[in-house]
Scaffold this motif. Structure first.
Motif, PDB file in Angstrom:
ATOM      1  N   VAL A 172       0.880  -1.276   0.063  1.00 12.64           N
ATOM      2  CA  VAL A 172      -0.154  -0.062   0.072  1.00 12.64           C
ATOM      3  C   VAL A 172       0.805   1.379   0.042  1.00 12.64           C
ATOM      4  O   VAL A 172       0.579   2.392  -0.734  1.00 12.64           O
ATOM      5  CB  VAL A 172      -1.238  -0.104   1.337  1.00 12.64           C
ATOM      6  N   ASP A 173       1.841   1.064   0.810  1.00 18.95           N
ATOM      7  CA  ASP A 173       3.023   2.492   0.749  1.00 18.95           C
ATOM      8  C   ASP A 173       3.408   2.823  -0.517  1.00 18.95           C
ATOM      9  O   ASP A 173       3.481   3.970  -1.005  1.00 18.95           O
ATOM     10  CB  ASP A 173       3.839   2.103   1.795  1.00 18.95           C
ATOM     11  N   SER A 174       3.814   1.576  -1.307  1.00 19.68           N
ATOM     12  CA  SER A 174       4.323   1.686  -2.839  1.00 19.68           C
ATOM     13  C   SER A 174       3.260   2.038  -3.439  1.00 19.68           C
ATOM     14  O   SER A 174       3.610   3.110  -4.402  1.00 19.68           O
ATOM     15  CB  SER A 174       4.845   0.449  -3.092  1.00 19.68           C
ATOM     16  N   PHE A 175       2.077   1.706  -3.339  1.00 15.82           N
ATOM     17  CA  PHE A 175       0.853   2.386  -4.215  1.00 15.82           C
ATOM     18  C   PHE A 175       0.514   3.514  -4.243  1.00 15.82           C
ATOM     19  O   PHE A 175       0.483   4.410  -4.950  1.00 15.82           O
ATOM     20  CB  PHE A 175      -0.345   1.376  -4.105  1.00 15.82           C
ATOM     21  N   VAL A 176       0.534   4.241  -2.881  1.00 14.45           N
ATOM     22  CA  VAL A 176       0.358   5.477  -2.416  1.00 14.45           C
ATOM     23  C   VAL A 176       1.749   6.326  -3.053  1.00 14.45           C
ATOM     24  O   VAL A 176       1.215   7.531  -3.623  1.00 14.45           O
ATOM     25  CB  VAL A 176       0.498   5.838  -0.798  1.00 14.45           C
ATOM     26  N   THR A 177       2.750   5.910  -3.056  1.00 14.07           N
ATOM     27  CA  THR A 177       3.766   6.857  -3.874  1.00 14.07           C
ATOM     28  C   THR A 177       3.579   6.705  -5.249  1.00 14.07           C
ATOM     29  O   THR A 177       3.738   7.882  -5.681  1.00 14.07           O
ATOM     30  CB  THR A 177       5.141   5.983  -3.630  1.00 14.07           C
ATOM     31  N   TRP A 178       3.267   5.619  -5.911  1.00 11.95           N
ATOM     32  CA  TRP A 178       2.492   5.495  -7.245  1.00 11.95           C
ATOM     33  C   TRP A 178       1.585   6.498  -7.569  1.00 11.95           C
ATOM     34  O   TRP A 178       1.791   7.333  -8.708  1.00 11.95           O
ATOM     35  CB  TRP A 178       2.372   3.920  -7.722  1.00 11.95           C
ATOM     36  N   ILE A 179       0.444   6.611  -6.720  1.00 13.25           N
ATOM     37  CA  ILE A 179      -0.499   7.480  -7.095  1.00 13.25           C
ATOM     38  C   ILE A 179      -0.125   8.968  -7.179  1.00 13.25           C
ATOM     39  O   ILE A 179      -0.341   9.592  -7.940  1.00 13.25           O
ATOM     40  CB  ILE A 179      -1.687   7.244  -6.105  1.00 13.25           C
ATOM     41  N   ASN A 180       0.875   9.002  -5.956  1.00 12.02           N
ATOM     42  CA  ASN A 180       1.244  10.676  -6.047  1.00 12.02           C
ATOM     43  C   ASN A 180       1.941  11.062  -7.045  1.00 12.02           C
ATOM     44  O   ASN A 180       2.313  12.407  -7.481  1.00 12.02           O
ATOM     45  CB  ASN A 180       2.038  10.642  -4.666  1.00 12.02           C
ATOM     46  N   HIS A 181       2.478  10.246  -7.989  1.00 12.69           N
ATOM     47  CA  HIS A 181       3.171  10.756  -9.220  1.00 12.69           C
ATOM     48  C   HIS A 181       2.124  11.127 -10.258  1.00 12.69           C
ATOM     49  O   HIS A 181       2.814  11.691 -11.226  1.00 12.69           O
ATOM     50  CB  HIS A 181       3.857   9.488  -9.871  1.00 12.69           C
TER      51      HIS A 181
END
Length: 182
Positions: A172-181
């Motif tokens: 989820v942390d990686s996905f949040v970082t991905w979304i923020n791109h």
């Protein structure tokens, strides 16, 4: 930063679905500022291009809801080495009519779930093919294959494996970082 809304699409419509239990656990892992919610796909009529000009109400409501989302998380079991029919139907409904896809140019991620050892590998990769075609920017790494799911869920659907909880939190942390791109 404004709040981001994540649509969680569960491939299984079964009441006690393992995928739904995993999705509910994952929703709780999103940080403040990210509102993740399951989007129901079980009441959608089968896609038929004949109805593109006068779509059923369920399609219209689904497309409107999906169009407002900032990102997509797909949590799916495997049916016959592919995605369940209900999930494929929802994807098709959201992608039509041609040129009006509600999926276009938004971030997404996939978690596959299985009671077996193969962790729904086939469904995960079949789903990724459709998402790529629909121009959903699907997170490539880390990948999430949750196998032997019956061994990690408690009687109330909670994840009992600390390793799985830790992995899903990092996912989820990686996905949040991905979304923020985006």
């Amino acid at each position: 930063m404004s709040e981001k809304t994540i649509g969680v699409f569960v491939g299984s419509t079964r009441k006690d679905s393992f995928s739904k239990k995993i999705a509910q656990n994952v929703i709780d892992l999103f940080p403040e500022g990210f509102n993740a919610q399951i989007i129901d796909i079980g009441n959608l009529e089968l896609y038929n291009q004949d109805y593109d000009d006068m779509p059923p109400t369920s399609w219209v409501k689904f497309r409107e809801a999906v169009g407002k989302l900032d990102a997509f998380l797909f949590v799916t079991p495997e049916h016959n080495r592919s995605v369940p029919a209900a999930l494929k139907n929802a994807i098709d409904i959201g992608s039509r009519p041609y040129g009006k896809s509600v999926w276009n140019a938004k971030p997404g991620a996939v978690i596959s779930v299985s009671p077996g050892n193969l962790s729904a590998f086939g469904a995960n990769h079949h789903l990724r093919q459709s998402l790529m075609f629909l121009n959903i920017y699907t997170m490539q790494q880390p990948e999430a294959y949750i196998g032997n799911v019956t061994d990690i869920l408690g009687p109330n659907g909670e994840i009992t494996s600390e390793n799985t909880k830790s992995f899903l939190k990092s996912y989820v942390d990686s996905f949040v970082t991905w979304i923020n791109h985006f």
